[in-house]
Design an enzyme around this catalytic site. Structure first.
Site, PDB file in Angstrom:
ATOM      1  N   GLY A 154       0.834  -1.192   0.000  1.00 47.20           N
ATOM      2  CA  GLY A 154       0.000   0.000   0.000  1.00 47.20           C
ATOM      3  C   GLY A 154       0.869   1.240   0.000  1.00 47.20           C
ATOM      4  O   GLY A 154       2.018   1.210  -0.440  1.00 47.20           O
ATOM      5  N   ARG A 155       0.329   2.346   0.538  1.00 39.33           N
ATOM      6  CA  ARG A 155       1.077   3.599   0.520  1.00 39.33           C
ATOM      7  C   ARG A 155       2.390   3.475   1.282  1.00 39.33           C
ATOM      8  O   ARG A 155       3.445   3.884   0.805  1.00 39.33           O
ATOM      9  CB  ARG A 155       0.231   4.716   1.136  1.00 39.33           C
ATOM     10  CG  ARG A 155      -1.066   5.043   0.414  1.00 39.33           C
ATOM     11  CD  ARG A 155      -1.764   6.194   1.145  1.00 39.33           C
ATOM     12  NE  ARG A 155      -3.071   6.513   0.604  1.00 39.33           N
ATOM     13  CZ  ARG A 155      -4.217   6.043   1.095  1.00 39.33           C
ATOM     14  NH1 ARG A 155      -4.185   5.219   2.135  1.00 39.33           N
ATOM     15  NH2 ARG A 155      -5.378   6.384   0.568  1.00 39.33           N
ATOM     16  N   ILE A 156       2.322   2.922   2.494  1.00 41.81           N
ATOM     17  CA  ILE A 156       3.526   2.817   3.315  1.00 41.81           C
ATOM     18  C   ILE A 156       4.469   1.763   2.745  1.00 41.81           C
ATOM     19  O   ILE A 156       5.689   1.967   2.696  1.00 41.81           O
ATOM     20  CB  ILE A 156       3.151   2.514   4.775  1.00 41.81           C
ATOM     21  CG1 ILE A 156       2.419   3.717   5.386  1.00 41.81           C
ATOM     22  CG2 ILE A 156       4.394   2.169   5.592  1.00 41.81           C
ATOM     23  CD1 ILE A 156       1.853   3.459   6.771  1.00 41.81           C
ATOM     24  N   SER A 175       0.730  -8.376  -2.446  1.00 43.64           N
ATOM     25  CA  SER A 175      -0.451  -7.558  -2.179  1.00 43.64           C
ATOM     26  C   SER A 175      -1.642  -8.242  -2.824  1.00 43.64           C
ATOM     27  O   SER A 175      -1.496  -9.274  -3.485  1.00 43.64           O
ATOM     28  CB  SER A 175      -0.270  -6.136  -2.719  1.00 43.64           C
ATOM     29  OG  SER A 175      -0.076  -6.162  -4.119  1.00 43.64           O
ATOM     30  N   SER A 177      -3.284  -7.444  -5.326  1.00 39.73           N
ATOM     31  CA  SER A 177      -3.159  -7.449  -6.779  1.00 39.73           C
ATOM     32  C   SER A 177      -1.787  -6.923  -7.163  1.00 39.73           C
ATOM     33  O   SER A 177      -1.123  -6.249  -6.375  1.00 39.73           O
ATOM     34  CB  SER A 177      -4.249  -6.580  -7.430  1.00 39.73           C
ATOM     35  OG  SER A 177      -4.148  -5.238  -6.984  1.00 39.73           O
ATOM     36  N   ILE A 231       6.029  -2.972  11.083  1.00 42.78           N
ATOM     37  CA  ILE A 231       5.632  -1.608  11.427  1.00 42.78           C
ATOM     38  C   ILE A 231       4.139  -1.410  11.205  1.00 42.78           C
ATOM     39  O   ILE A 231       3.659  -0.291  11.119  1.00 42.78           O
ATOM     40  CB  ILE A 231       6.436  -0.555  10.623  1.00 42.78           C
ATOM     41  CG1 ILE A 231       6.547  -0.913   9.128  1.00 42.78           C
ATOM     42  CG2 ILE A 231       7.843  -0.422  11.207  1.00 42.78           C
ATOM     43  CD1 ILE A 231       5.317  -0.740   8.335  1.00 42.78           C
ATOM     44  N   ARG A 233       0.722  -3.698  12.477  1.00 45.19           N
ATOM     45  CA  ARG A 233       0.013  -3.979  13.715  1.00 45.19           C
ATOM     46  C   ARG A 233       0.515  -5.311  14.254  1.00 45.19           C
ATOM     47  O   ARG A 233       0.820  -6.230  13.483  1.00 45.19           O
ATOM     48  CB  ARG A 233      -1.511  -4.060  13.490  1.00 45.19           C
ATOM     49  CG  ARG A 233      -2.194  -2.727  13.266  1.00 45.19           C
ATOM     50  CD  ARG A 233      -2.263  -1.918  14.556  1.00 45.19           C
ATOM     51  NE  ARG A 233      -3.102  -0.743  14.435  1.00 45.19           N
ATOM     52  CZ  ARG A 233      -2.663   0.474  14.124  1.00 45.19           C
ATOM     53  NH1 ARG A 233      -1.373   0.649  13.870  1.00 45.19           N
ATOM     54  NH2 ARG A 233      -3.494   1.492  14.053  1.00 45.19           N
ATOM     55  N   ASP A 257       8.064  -2.748  15.849  1.00 44.13           N
ATOM     56  CA  ASP A 257       7.538  -1.519  16.434  1.00 44.13           C
ATOM     57  C   ASP A 257       6.133  -1.726  16.993  1.00 44.13           C
ATOM     58  O   ASP A 257       5.585  -0.839  17.623  1.00 44.13           O
ATOM     59  CB  ASP A 257       7.515  -0.398  15.383  1.00 44.13           C
ATOM     60  CG  ASP A 257       7.175   0.963  15.972  1.00 44.13           C
ATOM     61  OD1 ASP A 257       7.717   1.290  17.046  1.00 44.13           O
ATOM     62  OD2 ASP A 257       6.372   1.699  15.360  1.00 44.13           O
ATOM     63  N   GLU A 262       0.089  -4.468  23.252  1.00 48.74           N
ATOM     64  CA  GLU A 262       1.021  -3.403  23.635  1.00 48.74           C
ATOM     65  C   GLU A 262       0.296  -2.358  24.482  1.00 48.74           C
ATOM     66  O   GLU A 262      -0.907  -2.153  24.315  1.00 48.74           O
ATOM     67  CB  GLU A 262       1.613  -2.751  22.388  1.00 48.74           C
ATOM     68  CG  GLU A 262       0.577  -2.145  21.445  1.00 48.74           C
ATOM     69  CD  GLU A 262       1.191  -1.643  20.150  1.00 48.74           C
ATOM     70  OE1 GLU A 262       0.894  -0.485  19.799  1.00 48.74           O
ATOM     71  OE2 GLU A 262       1.955  -2.391  19.493  1.00 48.74           O
ATOM     72  N   HIS A 280       6.170   1.332  19.522  1.00 43.28           N
ATOM     73  CA  HIS A 280       5.154   1.808  18.580  1.00 43.28           C
ATOM     74  C   HIS A 280       5.308   3.313  18.321  1.00 43.28           C
ATOM     75  O   HIS A 280       4.405   4.110  18.594  1.00 43.28           O
ATOM     76  CB  HIS A 280       3.743   1.507  19.078  1.00 43.28           C
ATOM     77  CG  HIS A 280       2.715   1.526  17.971  1.00 43.28           C
ATOM     78  ND1 HIS A 280       1.540   0.842  18.042  1.00 43.28           N
ATOM     79  CD2 HIS A 280       2.704   2.156  16.773  1.00 43.28           C
ATOM     80  CE1 HIS A 280       0.835   1.037  16.942  1.00 43.28           C
ATOM     81  NE2 HIS A 280       1.535   1.836  16.148  1.00 43.28           N
TER      82      HIS A 280
END
Length: 314
Positions: A154-156, A175, A177, A231, A233, A257, A262, A280
């Site tokens: 995705g974006r990150i 991913s 797709s 990074i 969840r 992270d 947590e 985190h």
């Protein structure tokens, strides 16, 4: 009914609380579970909630707010909010995407470098005086030119991959797709990705759909040279399986992270020397947290003004 229309809910700091105070009369609840204890007249007046945290925000927390129309989340991840329950009640949910991509991607790379160059032990060796006394750091592992897999493009994930391209890494990804990339290798499933790489970076969205997505089978497919970086969840990984693999040497290490439960993380992590642990702090810079707060507030302002929401989720 109260004149207060905004409820501030969660672990906002003083600067963030002051921003809301300067714009709208508001009241406060420490967690979603505390909402029902607010005065009934105050609850009836609330039409928008700004939320920050990981405590579950489900239908039971929404129902005491009879006139609620918006939950504006602080963060790109909104898995703590039951979006289905919100939609069923005609409540819109927003988040704060994009503005934190750089910081989270930077931290992913930092975790990789810290893990591979054993920088925490290097700092301890130098700071303690052991280096001056003849101590030395064992040779480490080269990161540049390695093979990395991004699980969740995705974006990150894309920002992480772009950074790692500068490290001359062979980039693979998984991913839902195939994406347009500069010739990076696509894998249709996470196990295939793990089998092909040494570095496995988890950049999935949180939520029920990705719970345990990085399974024991995927973790074991990484092999003894494999390093997990997470990074996203804590819930995206089978944490017990990862701990087993780290303790047995089935994988080489990890940089994390995020964790399940947590900040009260599994105490098995404390004994591991092949893991870099962080609290985190993915989006934890002054600049990005300020930008996130501004996006959150812009959604509230748009809602109160009857305008289109800036970053709607549902």
């Amino acid at each position: 009914m109260s004149d207060v229309k905004l409820l501030v809910c969660g672990a906002f700091n003083e600067e963030e609380r002051a921003r809301f105070d300067a714009n709208y009369p508001n009241t406060y609840a420490a967690t979603p579970a505390d909402i029902a204890a607010l005065d009934a007249a105050v609850r009836d007046g609330i039409t928008a909630v700004v939320f920050k945290g990981h405590a579950p925000f489900g239908g039971a927390a929404m129902d005491p707010l009879a006139n609620l129309g918006l939950i504006a989340n602080f963060g790109v991840g909104y898995d703590a909010i039951d979006v289905v329950a919100a939609s069923e009640r005609g409540i819109k949910v927003t988040n704060t995407p994009d503005v934190l991509n750089d910081d989270v991607a930077d931290l992913a790379v930092a975790l990789m470098l810290t893990q591979t160059r054993n920088m925490i032990e290097g700092d301890n060796l130098t700071r303690s005086g052991r280096w001056a006394g003849g101590g030395s750091l064992p040779l480490n592992r080269k990161m540049t030119g390695g093979t990395v897999g991004i699980c969740g493009m995705g974006r990150i994930g894309r920002e992480i991959a772009d950074r790692l391209a500068a490290f001359k890494m062979d980039i693979h990804y998984h991913s839902r797709s195939e994406k347009q990339t500069p010739g990076w290798t696509y894998h249709a499933d996470a196990k295939s990705l793990a089998e092909a790489v040494d570095w496995f970076v988890v950049a999935l969205v949180g939520g029920k759909d990705t719970e345990g997505y990085v399974s024991r089978e995927v973790i074991n497919a990484l092999g003894p040279n494999g390093v997990i970086i997470n990074i996203s969840r804590g819930t995206t990984i089978d944490e017990e399986a990862m701990l087993d693999a780290l303790e047995s040497g089935a994988i080489a290490g990890a940089g994390l992270d995020v964790f399940i439960n947590e900040p009260h993380i599994n105490e098995r992590f404390y004994e591991l020397t092949n893991v870099v642990l962080q609290p985190h702090q993915g989006s934890g810079t002054h600049e990005t947290r300020r930008a996130m707060a501004e996006v959150q507030l812009s959604n509230v302002t748009a809602f109160f003004n009857g305008d289109a929401l800036v970053t709607p989720v549902n």
